[in-house]
Design a protein around this motif. Structure first.
Motif, PDB file in Angstrom:
ATOM      1  N   ASN A   1      -4.216   6.023  -6.173  1.00  0.00           N
ATOM      2  CA  ASN A   1      -4.252   4.748  -5.466  1.00  0.00           C
ATOM      3  C   ASN A   1      -5.322   4.787  -4.388  1.00  0.00           C
ATOM      4  O   ASN A   1      -5.487   5.801  -3.709  1.00  0.00           O
ATOM      5  N   ILE A   2      -6.071   3.690  -4.254  1.00  0.00           N
ATOM      6  CA  ILE A   2      -7.063   3.554  -3.183  1.00  0.00           C
ATOM      7  C   ILE A   2      -6.587   2.474  -2.228  1.00  0.00           C
ATOM      8  O   ILE A   2      -6.151   1.394  -2.652  1.00  0.00           O
ATOM      9  N   ILE A   3      -6.668   2.758  -0.922  1.00  0.00           N
ATOM     10  CA  ILE A   3      -6.369   1.777   0.117  1.00  0.00           C
ATOM     11  C   ILE A   3      -7.651   1.572   0.912  1.00  0.00           C
ATOM     12  O   ILE A   3      -8.215   2.529   1.453  1.00  0.00           O
ATOM     13  N   THR A   4      -8.130   0.333   0.978  1.00  0.00           N
ATOM     14  CA  THR A   4      -9.373   0.076   1.694  1.00  0.00           C
ATOM     15  C   THR A   4      -9.198  -1.083   2.654  1.00  0.00           C
ATOM     16  O   THR A   4      -8.493  -2.051   2.368  1.00  0.00           O
ATOM     17  N   GLY A   5      -9.824  -0.975   3.798  1.00  0.00           N
ATOM     18  CA  GLY A   5      -9.747  -2.023   4.811  1.00  0.00           C
ATOM     19  C   GLY A   5     -10.575  -1.646   6.014  1.00  0.00           C
ATOM     20  O   GLY A   5     -10.923  -0.475   6.206  1.00  0.00           O
ATOM     21  N   GLY A   6     -10.905  -2.633   6.819  1.00  0.00           N
ATOM     22  CA  GLY A   6     -11.705  -2.395   8.008  1.00  0.00           C
ATOM     23  C   GLY A   6     -10.859  -1.931   9.177  1.00  0.00           C
ATOM     24  O   GLY A   6      -9.661  -1.684   9.039  1.00  0.00           O
ATOM     25  N   PRO A   7     -11.479  -1.813  10.361  1.00  0.00           N
ATOM     26  CA  PRO A   7     -10.714  -1.401  11.546  1.00  0.00           C
ATOM     27  C   PRO A   7      -9.666  -2.454  11.892  1.00  0.00           C
ATOM     28  O   PRO A   7      -9.876  -3.650  11.694  1.00  0.00           O
ATOM     29  N   GLY A   8      -8.527  -1.997  12.379  1.00  0.00           N
ATOM     30  CA  GLY A   8      -7.488  -2.919  12.798  1.00  0.00           C
ATOM     31  C   GLY A   8      -6.574  -3.391  11.694  1.00  0.00           C
ATOM     32  O   GLY A   8      -5.675  -4.200  11.921  1.00  0.00           O
TER      33      GLY A   8
ATOM     34  N   ALA B   1       0.830  -1.207   0.000  1.00  0.00           N
ATOM     35  CA  ALA B   1       0.000   0.000   0.000  1.00  0.00           C
ATOM     36  C   ALA B   1       0.865   1.258   0.000  1.00  0.00           C
ATOM     37  O   ALA B   1       0.604   2.215  -0.747  1.00  0.00           O
ATOM     38  N   ILE B   2       1.905   1.273   0.840  1.00  0.00           N
ATOM     39  CA  ILE B   2       2.799   2.439   0.901  1.00  0.00           C
ATOM     40  C   ILE B   2       3.538   2.612  -0.426  1.00  0.00           C
ATOM     41  O   ILE B   2       3.608   3.721  -0.979  1.00  0.00           O
ATOM     42  N   LYS B   3       4.072   1.509  -0.948  1.00  0.00           N
ATOM     43  CA  LYS B   3       4.843   1.567  -2.199  1.00  0.00           C
ATOM     44  C   LYS B   3       3.973   2.071  -3.352  1.00  0.00           C
ATOM     45  O   LYS B   3       4.374   2.961  -4.112  1.00  0.00           O
ATOM     46  N   ASN B   4       2.765   1.520  -3.506  1.00  0.00           N
ATOM     47  CA  ASN B   4       1.877   1.933  -4.593  1.00  0.00           C
ATOM     48  C   ASN B   4       1.446   3.390  -4.458  1.00  0.00           C
ATOM     49  O   ASN B   4       1.265   4.082  -5.452  1.00  0.00           O
ATOM     50  N   SER B   5       1.282   3.825  -3.226  1.00  0.00           N
ATOM     51  CA  SER B   5       0.877   5.220  -3.009  1.00  0.00           C
ATOM     52  C   SER B   5       1.952   6.192  -3.467  1.00  0.00           C
ATOM     53  O   SER B   5       1.645   7.303  -3.913  1.00  0.00           O
TER      54      SER B   5
ATOM     55  N   ASN C   1      -6.391   1.715  -9.342  1.00  0.00           N
ATOM     56  CA  ASN C   1      -5.519   0.919  -8.478  1.00  0.00           C
ATOM     57  C   ASN C   1      -6.116   0.823  -7.076  1.00  0.00           C
ATOM     58  O   ASN C   1      -6.385   1.848  -6.446  1.00  0.00           O
ATOM     59  N   VAL C   2      -6.302  -0.399  -6.580  1.00  0.00           N
ATOM     60  CA  VAL C   2      -6.883  -0.607  -5.257  1.00  0.00           C
ATOM     61  C   VAL C   2      -6.039  -1.607  -4.475  1.00  0.00           C
ATOM     62  O   VAL C   2      -5.717  -2.689  -4.980  1.00  0.00           O
ATOM     63  N   ILE C   3      -5.670  -1.250  -3.251  1.00  0.00           N
ATOM     64  CA  ILE C   3      -5.013  -2.171  -2.319  1.00  0.00           C
ATOM     65  C   ILE C   3      -6.018  -2.504  -1.226  1.00  0.00           C
ATOM     66  O   ILE C   3      -6.505  -1.617  -0.525  1.00  0.00           O
ATOM     67  N   LYS C   4      -6.346  -3.790  -1.096  1.00  0.00           N
ATOM     68  CA  LYS C   4      -7.313  -4.215  -0.082  1.00  0.00           C
ATOM     69  C   LYS C   4      -6.572  -4.811   1.110  1.00  0.00           C
ATOM     70  O   LYS C   4      -5.778  -5.742   0.952  1.00  0.00           O
TER      71      LYS C   4
END
Length: 728
Positions: A345-352, A335-339, A485-488
């Motif tokens: 770039n989209i980064i998506t994820g739940g809590p934690g 996620a950091i590298k792609n950003s 671009n999406v990082i899940k």
């Protein structure tokens, strides 16, 4: 009979920039029995006034308000100037502050020369004043122009009042249109909606019959359809409608029988006017259509720009890990590298899953790669979020300033425009936007318009949270399009032994509730109880938390609805007595709500001038002269009585208003009476607001119903299709 007072305006106590006045008025005559003892005495008046002249006679209509702190006041709804009659009254009028340079001696000379029709003669022709000794042409013209302008504006306000506009709205109309006001109203009163920011279709509906506008007037139908269109889109979150969605509601609001062919004709007329865009069987408000296309074009172009290459980026990420003494997992490093290397770039994820930690890493890697000092970094990079609380959390995590999108774009509340825009772009090179699920279509389009074409953008958000309050489902559409671009993030990163909040959120997301999910955990408790017991349990739990040293900053009650026995409004009344009992501190009443010093309050509207935004929570520091001083996390802001409609008590708030915020302790009442609002995304969002402790009180069945209810209304939007069509 309506209450009135006749008399003389004596003094301004306060003048607002929106024509709101508090002043002193000497009563000569009244029909209000509450004021009989005040004849020939002075009282305080409040209201909106186009003009008031000290020592001039007025008749004012309104109502008496016996304020517990400020005493007897007269709230003015309508007023009229009493035309001076008799020699002495005209002399007094001409020698008032309205006519500069005329003293009592000159005024007497004018009246002695022109007689009982003095004012009429001055208004008819300035040259009549030349009959008065020592009055020169320039002075005569100035007196004539002052009187004409005074009567013109006054007569316009009276006309607008007479047809049913409030004094406040009448003044807004006159301030925008001046001498054209009456012509515009008579030719097409509905066009005021396009001219006056606070004018609405419903306001005009209340006055139209006074100027003989029939139900089937074409202007009325066109503006009525537009009003219904906007309402449906806002209430449902849609960016387009089909004709079936409009048909019933248009006929209901207009009170006429339009068939579908007629409605289609008027929709095409609205397209000619540039207000509606028709695409096949889809009908868009033009602003939504243009916004979705602008977003899709901009983000498609950014996505397909060539990546930026950095030789040692993996080493830089490892260096940042050492610097912060953290260890990123594979997903997070990616996620950091792609950003850094991608343009969008989209980064998506739940809590934690470490979204906040990733933001921190992106900032530090970018800073390291470009060898930036702190000042250079803040000039080149912008951290943004939709709410003040989300921006504050983002800034604290990344150790640099973060802003609401409205503040970054320099939003002007009065004109609803942004100073940072297509013609005046920001020069930042890199933008990170958090809590993107909360961003609506129009706001994102405006943000993109304010950014350079070669900017890098990272969007971060939780796909499973509630959508924005306003129309659109931006994050969902972008991810579902498979065009960007999406990082899940899937691996749980923030997880302590015996903690359950993060696990529960994942179970809700995956429709995989543990069979024993109601069992008590270190950070979770489910108290099963009938609906009638919920309020007493909330009081008991809050009191226990207070005994342990928590306060109203730490504890937040969330509920899906405002009305009902367990609704937000009722819970706030109960919680105020727990957190802030009436022990003699200053208070003020607004409608049926009592605000006290120390109360927790929620801001309901954006106020960029004061750096306070919708959803921000503050505490009342003082109450003085019908004014609240509120502390929003160290930002001290004063709100006048007329602005009290922009706040509510904040002990209990809606799940929507809580988005972008985290609280140490969340109490979540859950009952079948909420059923129409119980669905998976809402419960997921509520659960993920809890940072240390989550307590659910109520019905296990209602909770399970909400978790399993994936049939929430699916918003109609065109962004996903617009992105896909960019390939062609």
């Amino acid at each position: 009979m309506d209450s009135y007072i006749k008399g003389i305006f004596r003094k301004f106590i306060f003048e607002g920039n929106n024509n709101y006045v508090i002043g002193l008025f000497k009563i000569k005559e009244t029909n209000d029995e509450n004021l009989f003892d005040y004849e020939n005495r002075t009282i305080t008046i409040t209201g909106y006034f186009h003009e008031l002249t000290i020592d001039e006679n007025y008749i004012m209509k309104g109502e008496v308000n016996n304020n517990p702190k400020y005493g007897l006041q007269y709230n003015v709804k309508e007023y009229e100037r009493i035309t001076p009659e008799g020699k002495d009254a005209v002399i007094e009028f001409l020698s008032s502050d309205l006519f500069s340079g005329i003293g009592e001696k000159t005024a007497k000379q004018i009246v002695d020369t022109l007689g009982e029709d003095t004012l009429k003669l001055i208004e008819e022709d300035y040259s009549n004043l030349l009959l008065v000794p020592n009055i020169k042409s320039d002075k005569a013209k100035k007196i004539h122009e002052t009187l004409v302008k005074y009567n013109e504006s006054y007569n316009t306000i009276i006309f607008l009042n007479d047809i049913g506009f409030t004094t406040k709205d009448s003044m807004s109309i006159y301030n925008f249109l001046k001498e054209d006001s009456i012509n515009v109203v008579k030719n097409n009163i509905y066009s005021l909606i396009d001219i006056i920011p606070e004018m609405t279709f419903l306001k005009i509906e209340k006055v139209r019959k006074k100027i003989n506008i029939e139900d089937n007037n074409e202007h009325r139908i066109l503006y009525g359809i537009e009003y219904v269109f906007k309402n449906i889109c806002f209430n449902l979150g849609d960016t387009y409608l089909e004709i079936e969605n409009l048909y019933e509601e248009v006929n209901k609001v207009l009170g006429i029988e339009l068939n579908k062919e007629d409605l289609e004709y008027f929709l095409y007329e609205l397209q000619k006017l540039g207000k509606v865009k028709v695409v096949g069987k889809k009908y868009f408000l033009t602003e939504y259509y243009n916004s979705e296309n602008y977003i899709s074009d901009t983000l498609y172009n950014l996505t397909n720009k060539k990546d930026t290459k950095y030789k040692n980026i993996n080493n830089d990420i490892e260096s940042v890990e050492l610097y912060f003494d953290i260890k990123y997992n594979k997903e997070q490093k990616n996620a950091i590298k792609n950003s850094i290397i991608k343009n969008f770039n989209i980064i998506t994820g739940g809590p934690g899953t470490g979204k906040t930690t990733i933001i921190k890493g992106i900032v530090e890697v970018y800073k390291k790669i470009h060898n930036l000092n702190f000042m250079d970094l803040t000039n080149k990079m912008a951290l943004l979020a939709p709410t003040g609380r989300a921006a504050k959390r983002m800034g604290e995590a990344a150790l640099m300033p973060a802003y609401t999108i409205h503040r970054f774009l320099k939003w002007n509340r009065d004109t609803d425009t942004f100073m940072i825009n297509e013609s005046n772009k920001s020069d930042v090179d890199f933008v990170i936007i958090d809590e993107v699920s909360m961003i609506d279509t129009i706001l994102l389009a405006n943000l993109l318009k304010g950014l350079k074409k070669d900017v890098k953008i990272v969007m971060i958000g939780d796909y499973n949270q509630l959508e924005s309050v306003s129309p659109g489902k931006v994050l969902k559409d972008l991810i579902d399009s498979d065009m960007v671009n999406v990082i899940k993030l899937n691996e749980l990163y923030r997880q302590k032994e015996d903690s359950y909040i993060v696990t529960l959120a994942k179970e809700i997301k995956d429709n995989d509730l543990d069979i024993d999910f109601t069992n008590k955990k270190a950070d979770f408790n489910f108290i099963e109880t009938p609906s009638s017991n919920i309020r007493s349990y909330i009081k008991e739990l809050v009191n226990k938390a207070i005994e342990k040293g928590y306060d109203s900053k730490d504890i937040q009650v969330l509920a899906p609805m405002y009305k009902g026995e367990n609704g937000i409004d009722n819970l706030n009344k109960i919680l105020q007595e727990v957190f802030n009992k009436d022990v003699g501190q200053d208070y003020i009443t607004y409608g049926d709500v009592v605000y006290r010093v120390g109360d927790k309050v929620l801001k309901l509207e954006n106020d960029p001038d004061n750096n306070v935004f919708n959803g921000d929570i503050g505490f009342i520091k003082s109450i003085e002269d019908k004014e609240l001083t509120i502390d929003f996390d160290g930002n001290i802001v004063k709100y006048k009585y007329k602005d009290f409609n922009t706040i509510k008590h904040g002990y209990a708030i809606s799940v929507h208003k809580a988005q972008g915020s985290e609280f140490k302790i969340v109490l979540l009442p859950i009952t079948n009476s909420y059923k129409m609002m119980l669905y998976k995304k809402l419960i997921y969002t509520a659960v993920t607001r809890a940072k240390q402790s989550l307590i659910i009180i109520g019905s296990k069945d209602a909770f399970m119903y909400a978790v399993n209810n994936t049939n929430a209304y699916e918003r109609r939007s065109h962004l996903k299709e617009a992105l896909v069509s960019c390939i062609k």
